[in-house]
Every structure is written in structure tokens, then in C-alpha cells.
Design an enzyme around this catalytic site. Structure first.
Site, PDB file in Angstrom:
ATOM      1  N   ASN A 274       0.813  -1.222   0.000  1.00  0.00           N
ATOM      2  CA  ASN A 274       0.000   0.000   0.000  1.00  0.00           C
ATOM      3  C   ASN A 274       0.847   1.272   0.000  1.00  0.00           C
ATOM      4  O   ASN A 274       0.381   2.344   0.360  1.00  0.00           O
ATOM      5  CB  ASN A 274      -0.981  -0.002   1.174  1.00  0.00           C
ATOM      6  CG  ASN A 274      -2.237   0.808   0.848  1.00  0.00           C
ATOM      7  OD1 ASN A 274      -2.655   0.879  -0.309  1.00  0.00           O
ATOM      8  ND2 ASN A 274      -2.821   1.434   1.858  1.00  0.00           N
TER       9      ASN A 274
ATOM     10  N   GLU B 214     -10.729   1.212   7.929  1.00  0.00           N
ATOM     11  CA  GLU B 214      -9.944   0.636   9.015  1.00  0.00           C
ATOM     12  C   GLU B 214     -10.936  -0.027   9.967  1.00  0.00           C
ATOM     13  O   GLU B 214     -11.797   0.635  10.538  1.00  0.00           O
ATOM     14  CB  GLU B 214      -9.143   1.722   9.746  1.00  0.00           C
ATOM     15  CG  GLU B 214      -8.073   2.400   8.889  1.00  0.00           C
ATOM     16  CD  GLU B 214      -6.806   1.566   8.718  1.00  0.00           C
ATOM     17  OE1 GLU B 214      -6.708   0.476   9.317  1.00  0.00           O
ATOM     18  OE2 GLU B 214      -5.909   2.023   7.979  1.00  0.00           O
TER      19      GLU B 214
HETATM   20 ZN   LIG Z   1      -3.254  -1.673   6.605  1.00  0.00          ZN
END
Ligand SMILES: [Zn+2]
Length: 732
Positions: free
Chosen positions: A243, A369
Site C-alpha cells: 500500500n 480501518e
Molecule cells: Zn493496513
């Protein structure tokens, strides 16, 4: 989840003894970027999905501890025996599997177990589900995905992509996509909404983007806290942070490193990694991709673009409307808050991330998240897997619902809960096409009625400019709740409605207990820099400066009318006098707010209330940074907090604040204390509590045009006519 009833017994990973010997979990207080960079380069790993300055959990070995002490980096040791910590966690997983609550979701699952289940889904639902290979990793594992859509020609259907586990150790980010898959296939031809959605939408789900890293977190000689993929960097350290490997804003800023030992190592070039390449090629192959979620853990956030800058993303109103829908849907399931906002607002900036690249291609793309908010981080207790999945299924459904509607309706000030009897309630609306529709701006229409029976009157909604409209919602003179919905037409002949289906919005009716318009000084009790006067547009070191006038009139109560609040501030209060509320029910506080305050890890703004001189209870406190750039009307229900008290006091608080970053703080105007009532009767024109011949006569004597709100206009279309007669007769 009735389909897969077979319970699979798995043997938990057996960890080799002493793997984390000499390593501790610490909470480090990192003061600057240099300290963070140096720790990263020494291989000290953050135990957050976003590593950052400030207070953060990290893994320190003896050399990191020595370095931290030398550099005067403040830290506290949270756990010295990581092996026994992990053993305890493994035992809790074992116990959860034995209990079997939640079936497949009783415990986390390995790469193999996930693949097996994907294949089972395909076999059970061959008409709507097909497994495919997205790509192959460094170590030769297949990255598997599944496509779910109704049978028939899927060309032209909208496409949605959800993926989990770019970061290996974020185990719950695998379980959530799997649960969504189950719900969609099991809902096909059972749940009418899911069936309709699958007929218009193709959903592509990739539960594990990083199988090499994921397997490494389970492996006996692996590492539970591994984040990256498993690239061999031809040196002492493996792996690239997938990421940080995406080709949008690649390799920049504080969130990345070019050191192979860093947990945020960007890789030798953008898209150097087979996993990122595979996902990129998948996205490129989806011509109708409209929305995407990249699941991570942990912190409980819905992160909007951009991650890499504080710039405004394209279609910001739509971006925010959808993230708020997702956040609200998640909250509604188990009451868990997942704050919506940008990385810059809620966390830190991050470069080279998946959702920014997708946003740049034109789709709506978010990072979610998952649980928990903080401790125990990646090691979510197994009994929280299922509730995490359930609430995020609701979030995923909110996304699907949102994109079914090709026009976005959003409300910058929220929708009103109540208004005053006999007054118009002003409702600003943003109406914007999500896709290619062209809206006919003068067809925006409010459909409204008093009560919950009978026909809706139509009233036109004013188009202000661009995407901004203003509706005027009439509230009946006798105090029946108003129900309404909104529509607009597009050039393709379609009518778009909010809310969807047959749903309607409702406005309650309130009477005023007390009202302070602040045009004269109400002489409330103050401390610190609270004062009454004209705001001067000062301050704004961060966020926005104060306003230069009230919401109405020139005067307000504000915290420092000349500028920002102070650093290291204790709580400073503005308190109303004691207000008599005996015999009043459902008490509501409404006021206009212009507030700028840093996020609540640092600075605080709050409102509290107390009844009959008792203890103060918090009514509201900021759960994120707040940066008002205009006056916002807000309201709060006091009834739960004060119960049947005879008197009430209300208090606005500035502080506490930390030692840096000052904002312009509170400004308040037009404070009202209201009581809700809904005792009136539909069709009762003269408010006498019965629907009878006097109401009919009232209509006849007022026959004709009605300016504003008229008692006799029982179908509130602005005209007193036969529809009103029929409404009275219908409620006789
Ligand atoms: Zn992550």
C-alpha cells in the site's frame, strides 16, 4: 449464515519458542520525522496500519531501546514477553474454535481455508459466483478473487471492487470480505434488495491481496506482525509495503521509505510488485468500476480520498455523502463509531496507496480501518470477528444502495428533526448526478404532507446555483409531524427520489421554551476568553478563522472573539442560567454553530447539561477535527440526559487543549430550547382536537390561495381547495 454447516477443525499455528526473544511491544512518543525515519531504518516497526509521529505502539528490540534512550525518545514498555502474549492469543483462538460461535467466523482463517471456502461458494452458487485468479505472487501463490452478479449479460452493469489484506497482519480484513460474499450469495433470490442489486451490479471481491505475507503471519517460523509482501530484496530485509507501491503519488512524503528494512518500503519502482500489478490490471479490466473499498485494520475509520494530500477530491460532496452513509450504516448495527473523513483529517497523509490510484481513475474509493479502535491492535479477540463482519456488511450494503441511485442527495446541515408549529423549515440540499445523468434543475420537488396518511402535496424546491438547492418544509399550525420526500428529473426521462423506495423523512413539531437570539447580551456565566460580542474573523492558525458576524444579527457568544483558543488550556465554560422546564417533554437544544477545533486526541470542544442542579452530563463532544466555514444549525435531544427534571442548565466548554496547533474555537448564536409535541390530529384545521364540521367551514371560508402556511391548507400545496376538504372528511 446457514449454508456452510460443516465445522472445520484446524490446528493452530505452533510457534517456535523464543521467536520474539529480546523484543518488546512499547508505546513510543515520537516527536519528529527524523526520529521516525531513523527508527524505521533501524527496522523498528510500528504496530499501526498507518505509522506516524506522536504516540504509537511499536516493536523494539534491544538496539532500538538503546537508540531511543540515546535520542531521548520517550517510550513505555507495554509487553516484554511477546512469545507468551502470542501464545495466550493462540489459546483464545483455540477456545473460540472449540466453542464454534459464529461458525466459520469463530476464528481467523488461513489462505488455504479461504480458498476452500471461495470454491465452495462457487460450487453452491454456480449461476452467480465465479472464482478467478487475479495474479501470482513472488512465492508463486495465486491471488484469488470472486465475481458475484446475476445470471445473464453483465456487460454494462456497474462494477464494485472490495479487497482485503494488502497488509499481512490485518487478519480481520480477510474475514469481512468473506462475510460479505456469504451474505450476497445467500441473499440471491431470498432478499429482494440483494437480488435487485445483483441484477444491475457486478461485485468483485479479493479477500487476500497479499497471500505470501498473510501466510507468513501464520507460519511456525514466520512473524505474526509482518506487514509487507515477501519480495526478496537481496539483503537482510524482505518485503515491500504494497500500500505504498501504487503509481499515484508514489514514493513521497513522510509516510514512505526507500530503505528495504522499513515497514513502509515503497519498492524499487511504482507497481514493482506482482500483487499491486495484478490488482492494477484487475481495476483496468473493469470499465464500469464505480466504487471500491480497501479493507485494513485497525482504528475504526472510513477514510476518504485523498490519502496523499489535503487537496479536495473530485466530486467531494458525493465522496462525503457516501462515506457518511457507510459510517452511519456501520454505527446502526452494533453502535460502533467508524469516523468518516480524510487521512489528513483523522490520521496522517500516506503516499502511493491503492484508493488514491482508484480515485484518480474516477471511481469512489475508500479505505476502511476495521476494529478495534486501539489496543489490542491486529490481535482482535476472535469473538469480535462476527460483529465486525456484520457491521461492515451494513457498510458495504450502504455503498451498493448509494450507487443504485444515480443521483446523490446530501444535506450540508443535516435533515431537521423538528421545527416550530406554523413555520417553514429551511433545508439546504446538494443534488448531484453520481454518473452521467443531466439533471433538470427546475424539476426539483418537495412532496410533503401533515401526518402519515393521505396524499402528498407538491411544492417546488428552489435551485440556488450549481448543485445547491433550498427546500422550504411547512410545519402544520396545530402540530402534526410533517412527512416528506424529494424528487428531481433528469434529461433521460427518469425521476430520482430521496429517500429511496417508499421511504419518507419526518419533521417533528416543537414549541419554544426559550430563545436567545444573542442580539442583546444574555449575560451568561463565562470563564476564560468566553465573551459576548461581535466576532472579528480572527485566528485560524489551523482550520478556519472565526466568522465576522452572527448567524443572524451581528452578535454571538464565542471563545476568544479576537482569534484562536490558547494552547494548554484547561476546560473553560459558558453556562446558561437555570431554565424552568417543568411540565415540558422531549426537550431539544438547537443552536447555530461556527466551530473550529483540532481532533480530540489533542483538543476538545463539548456541550454538557444538567437537570435540577445535579451532575453535568456530556451531551456532545468532538469526535474528529471540526472546521466550520459557515454557520451550521445543530440540535441535540436532552430528554434522555435530564429525564423529568424541572430545571435545566446548559454549558459549552472549550478545552482541554494540547501544546500545539491552535484553532478558532466556539462561536454560538440563536440558541433555542424547544419541547417536542405530536398530539395534534390530522385534518384538524382549527386545532381544537376534533375533526368536525367546524374544520369544513374553516376550509370553505378560507378557500383559495394560501401564502406560506395556513391552517386550512391540510394538504400543504399552497392552495385551499377540494383536496383539503377530502382530507378533513377522510379523517372525520
Ligand atoms: Zn493496513
Amino acid at each position: 449464515m446457514m449454508l456452510f454447516s460443516t465445522i472445520t477443525i484446524t490446528i493452530g499455528a505452533i510457534l517456535s519458542a523464543g521467536q520474539y526473544e529480546g523484543t518488546s511491544i512499547v508505546r513510543a512518543h515520537i516527536e519528529n520525522q527524523k526520529q521516525l525515519n531513523t527508527l524505521r531504518e533501524l527496522g523498528a516497526r510500528s504496530l499501526d496500519c498507518f505509522d506516524h509521529k506522536g504516540s504509537t505502539p511499536m516493536l523494539f528490540d534491544d538496539s532500538h531501546i538503546e537508540f531511543a534512550e540515546k535520542m531521548k525518545i520517550d517510550f513505555e514498555v507495554l509487553e516484554t514477553n511477546i512469545d507468551s502474549y502470542i501464545l495466550k492469543y493462540e489459546q483464545s483462538r483455540e477456545e473460540a474454535r472449540m466453542r464454534g460461535l459464529g461458525g466459520w467466523y469463530s476464528d481467523f482463517k488461513t489462505w488455504n481455508e479461504v480458498n476452500t471456502r471461495l470454491n465452495q461458494v462457487e460450487q453452491a452458487y454456480p449461476n452467480i459466483a465465479s472464482v478467478f485468479t487475479v495474479g501470482v505472487t513472488h512465492e508463486g501463490r495465486n491471488i484469488n478473487g470472486i465475481r458475484i452478479t446475476a445470471p445473464g449479460d453483465s456487460v454494462g452493469r456497474k462494477q464494485v471492487l472490495w479487497n482485503g489484506c494488502q497488509h499481512a497482519r490485518e487478519w480481520v480484513a480477510v474475514m469481512v470480505p468473506m462475510y460479505i460474499i456469504d451474505a450476497l450469495v445467500e441473499g440471491w433470490n431470498v432478499d429482494s434488495e440483494i437480488t435487485t442489486i445483483l441484477e444491475t451490479t457486478e461485485i468483485i471481491i479479493v479477500p487476500i491481496v497479499n497471500p505470501d505475507g498473510y501466510e507468513f503471519t501464520y507460519a511456525p517460523n514466520g512473524d505474526r506482525f509482518w506487514r509487507k509482501n515477501r519480495r526478496n530484496n537481496s539483503g537482510s530485509c524482505e518485503g515491500v509495503d504494497l500500500n505504498r507501491n501504487w503509481g499515484f503519488a508514489w514514493n513521497g512524503g513522510d509516510s514512505t521509505s526507500t530503505n528495504t528494512c522499513s515497514d513502509v518500503y515503497v519498492g524499487p519502482s511504482a507497481f514493482s510488485e506482482p500483487e499491486a500489478q495484478a490488482m492494477r490490471d484487475l481495476v483496468v479490466s473493469l470499465p464500469n468500476l464505480v466504487a471500491h473499498i480497501d479493507f485494513h485494520s485497525y482504528s475504526q475509520l472510513v477514510l476518504e480520498p485523498w490519502a496523499s494530500s489535503n487537496n479536495t477530491p473530485p466530486r467531494v460532496d458525493i465522496v462525503k455523502a457516501l462515506s457518511n452513509d457507510i459510517s452511519d450504516a456501520i454505527l446502526s448495527v452494533h453502535g460502533e463509531t467508524y469516523a468518516a473523513g480524510t487521512g489528513g483529517d483523522l490520521l496522517y497523509l500516506a503516499d502511493g496507496v491503492f484508493p488514491d490510484w482508484v480515485t484518480d481513475r474516477g471511481a469512489l474509493s475508500y479505505t476502511i480501518e476495521l476494529r478495534p479502535t486501539g489496543s489490542p491492535g491486529f490481535d482482535l479477540p476472535p469473538n469480535e470477528i462476527l460483529p465486525t463482519c456484520e457491521e461492515n456488511l451494513a457498510g458495504a450494503m450502504a455503498m451498493l444502495r448509494f450507487i443504485q441511485n444515480s443521483v446523490s442527495f446530501s444535506f450540508p446541515n443535516g435533515v431537521p428533526g423538528f421545527g416550530l408549529a406554523g413555520e417553514m423549515q429551511t433545508l439546504p440540499i446538494n443534488i448531484e448526478p453520481v454518473f452521467e445523468e443531466v439533471l433538470l434543475e427546475n424539476t426539483a420537488t418537495l412532496h410533503v404532507r401533515y401526518g402519515s396518511n393521505g396524499p402528498f402535496a407538491t411544492r417546488s424546491i428552489q435551485h440556488d446555483s450549481g448543485t445547491q438547492y433550498t427546500a422550504q418544509i411547512p410545519i402544520s399550525t396545530c402540530g402534526v409531524n410533517s412527512e416528506y420526500w424529494i424528487s428531481i428529473e433528469s434529461t433521460d426521462g427518469e425521476t430520482h427520489r430521496y429517500p429511496l423506495g417508499e421511504e419518507v423523512l419526518q419533521v417533528g413539531v416543537a414549541t419554544e421554551i426559550q430563545n436567545w437570539n444573542m442580539d442583546t447580551n444574555p449575560n451568561w456565566q463565562t470563564s476564560g476568553l468566553w465573551s459576548w460580542g461581535t466576532p472579528t474573523g480572527g485566528g485560524g492558525q489551523y482550520g478556519n478563522p472565526d466568522p465576522t458576524t452572527g448567524a443572524t444579527g451581528q452578535y454571538v457568544f464565542g471563545y476568544n472573539l479576537q482569534g484562536d483558543y490558547e494552547n494548554n488550556l484547561a476546560e473553560k465554560h459558558l453556562v446558561t442560567p437555570t431554565i424552568n422546564v417543568s411540565n415540558q417533554q422531549n426537550i431539544q437544544l438547537q443552536f447555530d454553530r461556527y466551530l473550529n477545533v483540532e481532533q480530540p486526541s489533542y483538543d476538545h470542544a463539548s456541550i454538557s447539561v444538567r437537570g435540577d442542579g445535579g451532575a453535568w452530563s456530556t451531551l456532545w463532544t468532538n469526535t474528529s477535527v471540526i472546521e466550520d466555514s459557515q454557520w451550521v444549525s445543530v440540535s441535540y435531544d436532552l430528554s434522555q440526559t435530564i429525564g423529568t427534571a424541572n430545571t435545566v442548565e446548559i454549558r459549552w466548554t472549550m478545552g482541554t487543549t494540547d501544546s500545539a496547533w491552535r484553532y478558532s474555537g466556539w462561536n454560538i448564536d440563536d440558541v433555542q430550547l424547544l419541547a417536542l409535541s405530536n398530539t395534534a390530529i390530522q385534518g384538524d384545521v382549527n386545532c381544537d382536537g376534533v375533526v368536525d364540521v367546524s374544520d369544513l367551514l374553516n376550509i370553505i371560508s378560507n378557500w383559495g390561495f394560501c401564502e406560506g402556511i395556513c391552517g386550512a391548507d391540510t394538504v400543504p400545496d399552497g392552495s385551499i381547495n377540494v383536496s383539503d376538504l377530502l382530507q378533513v372528511i377522510g379523517n372525520w
